[in-house]
Design a protein around this motif. Sequence first.
Motif, PDB file in Angstrom:
ATOM      1  N   PHE A   1      56.191  34.581 -19.089  1.00 10.52           N
ATOM      2  CA  PHE A   1      54.943  33.905 -18.733  1.00 10.52           C
ATOM      3  C   PHE A   1      53.789  34.552 -19.480  1.00 10.52           C
ATOM      4  O   PHE A   1      53.871  35.676 -19.958  1.00 10.52           O
ATOM      5  CB  PHE A   1      54.698  33.925 -17.219  1.00 10.52           C
ATOM      6  CG  PHE A   1      54.395  35.280 -16.669  1.00 10.52           C
ATOM      7  CD1 PHE A   1      53.078  35.702 -16.529  1.00 10.52           C
ATOM      8  CD2 PHE A   1      55.409  36.133 -16.263  1.00 10.52           C
ATOM      9  CE1 PHE A   1      52.779  36.949 -16.015  1.00 10.52           C
ATOM     10  CE2 PHE A   1      55.122  37.384 -15.761  1.00 10.52           C
ATOM     11  CZ  PHE A   1      53.809  37.803 -15.633  1.00 10.52           C
ATOM     12  N   SER A   2      52.716  33.783 -19.579  1.00  8.83           N
ATOM     13  CA  SER A   2      51.505  34.275 -20.233  1.00  8.83           C
ATOM     14  C   SER A   2      50.303  33.617 -19.564  1.00  8.83           C
ATOM     15  O   SER A   2      50.439  32.645 -18.829  1.00  8.83           O
ATOM     16  CB  SER A   2      51.526  33.973 -21.729  1.00  8.83           C
ATOM     17  OG  SER A   2      51.612  32.580 -21.942  1.00  8.83           O
ATOM     18  N   ILE A   3      49.144  34.146 -19.845  1.00  7.71           N
ATOM     19  CA  ILE A   3      47.910  33.594 -19.299  1.00  7.71           C
ATOM     20  C   ILE A   3      47.082  33.055 -20.460  1.00  7.71           C
ATOM     21  O   ILE A   3      46.844  33.747 -21.448  1.00  7.71           O
ATOM     22  CB  ILE A   3      47.133  34.661 -18.496  1.00  7.71           C
ATOM     23  CG1 ILE A   3      47.999  35.149 -17.335  1.00  7.71           C
ATOM     24  CG2 ILE A   3      45.808  34.094 -18.010  1.00  7.71           C
ATOM     25  CD1 ILE A   3      47.388  36.257 -16.529  1.00  7.71           C
ATOM     26  N   THR A   4      46.664  31.803 -20.331  1.00  6.58           N
ATOM     27  CA  THR A   4      45.874  31.170 -21.384  1.00  6.58           C
ATOM     28  C   THR A   4      44.445  31.707 -21.338  1.00  6.58           C
ATOM     29  O   THR A   4      44.033  32.309 -20.334  1.00  6.58           O
ATOM     30  CB  THR A   4      45.846  29.637 -21.204  1.00  6.58           C
ATOM     31  OG1 THR A   4      45.153  29.330 -19.994  1.00  6.58           O
ATOM     32  CG2 THR A   4      47.250  29.061 -21.183  1.00  6.58           C
TER      33      THR A   4
ATOM     34  N   ARG B   1      44.875  30.097 -17.077  1.00  5.10           N
ATOM     35  CA  ARG B   1      46.032  29.405 -16.509  1.00  5.10           C
ATOM     36  C   ARG B   1      47.294  30.214 -16.766  1.00  5.10           C
ATOM     37  O   ARG B   1      47.461  30.813 -17.814  1.00  5.10           O
ATOM     38  CB  ARG B   1      46.193  28.029 -17.132  1.00  5.10           C
ATOM     39  CG  ARG B   1      45.073  27.102 -16.790  1.00  5.10           C
ATOM     40  CD  ARG B   1      45.373  25.721 -17.335  1.00  5.10           C
ATOM     41  NE  ARG B   1      44.266  24.841 -17.047  1.00  5.10           N
ATOM     42  CZ  ARG B   1      43.792  23.933 -17.883  1.00  5.10           C
ATOM     43  NH1 ARG B   1      44.363  23.773 -19.060  1.00  5.10           N
ATOM     44  NH2 ARG B   1      42.789  23.182 -17.550  1.00  5.10           N
ATOM     45  N   LEU B   2      48.187  30.191 -15.804  1.00  4.00           N
ATOM     46  CA  LEU B   2      49.471  30.867 -15.923  1.00  4.00           C
ATOM     47  C   LEU B   2      50.474  29.889 -16.520  1.00  4.00           C
ATOM     48  O   LEU B   2      50.656  28.780 -16.017  1.00  4.00           O
ATOM     49  CB  LEU B   2      49.951  31.338 -14.547  1.00  4.00           C
ATOM     50  CG  LEU B   2      51.236  32.140 -14.492  1.00  4.00           C
ATOM     51  CD1 LEU B   2      51.093  33.439 -15.285  1.00  4.00           C
ATOM     52  CD2 LEU B   2      51.598  32.444 -13.050  1.00  4.00           C
ATOM     53  N   VAL B   3      51.125  30.275 -17.626  1.00  8.65           N
ATOM     54  CA  VAL B   3      52.079  29.404 -18.313  1.00  8.65           C
ATOM     55  C   VAL B   3      53.439  30.088 -18.330  1.00  8.65           C
ATOM     56  O   VAL B   3      53.566  31.228 -18.761  1.00  8.65           O
ATOM     57  CB  VAL B   3      51.620  29.128 -19.771  1.00  8.65           C
ATOM     58  CG1 VAL B   3      52.649  28.274 -20.500  1.00  8.65           C
ATOM     59  CG2 VAL B   3      50.262  28.466 -19.789  1.00  8.65           C
ATOM     60  N   TYR B   4      54.457  29.377 -17.828  1.00  4.26           N
ATOM     61  CA  TYR B   4      55.827  29.874 -17.859  1.00  4.26           C
ATOM     62  C   TYR B   4      56.541  29.266 -19.067  1.00  4.26           C
ATOM     63  O   TYR B   4      56.402  28.086 -19.355  1.00  4.26           O
ATOM     64  CB  TYR B   4      56.587  29.471 -16.588  1.00  4.26           C
ATOM     65  CG  TYR B   4      56.156  30.228 -15.373  1.00  4.26           C
ATOM     66  CD1 TYR B   4      56.706  31.466 -15.087  1.00  4.26           C
ATOM     67  CD2 TYR B   4      55.191  29.710 -14.512  1.00  4.26           C
ATOM     68  CE1 TYR B   4      56.317  32.177 -13.964  1.00  4.26           C
ATOM     69  CE2 TYR B   4      54.785  30.403 -13.398  1.00  4.26           C
ATOM     70  CZ  TYR B   4      55.350  31.636 -13.126  1.00  4.26           C
ATOM     71  OH  TYR B   4      54.958  32.339 -12.017  1.00  4.26           O
ATOM     72  N   THR B   5      57.322  30.068 -19.753  1.00  2.00           N
ATOM     73  CA  THR B   5      58.087  29.614 -20.903  1.00  2.00           C
ATOM     74  C   THR B   5      59.557  29.925 -20.664  1.00  2.00           C
ATOM     75  O   THR B   5      59.909  31.044 -20.310  1.00  2.00           O
ATOM     76  CB  THR B   5      57.623  30.324 -22.188  1.00  2.00           C
ATOM     77  OG1 THR B   5      56.213  30.140 -22.324  1.00  2.00           O
ATOM     78  CG2 THR B   5      58.319  29.757 -23.399  1.00  2.00           C
TER      79      THR B   5
END
Length: 95
Positions: free
Chosen positions: A3-6, A10-14
């Motif tokens: 995961f990362s934060i834009t 926003r929290l983004v899961y990959t």
Amino acid sequence: MSFSITPEGRLVYTMKITIDLLKYNPKYPKHPKNFGERLRKKRMDKRLTMKDIATRLGVSETTVYNWEIKGIKPYRRTIKELKSILGLTEKDISI
């Protein structure tokens, strides 16, 4: 999974998923019974299209289609070239 934060917060899961499409292709001959099916299987295993094979051999796509689908066998000279391109064995080219 990662995961990362834009920059907007926003929290983004990959998630990485690998799918071998050949296993799910209904046109892929899992248990080839004749020359055409063995030819198609070898071609698909090498990730080549009918057009790729036709171009390398100097024939039309229709000709390759006829070998694979209609059961027409290529000339001996062409079989030798197919053997080198696709790695066909004597068993693969037998009827």
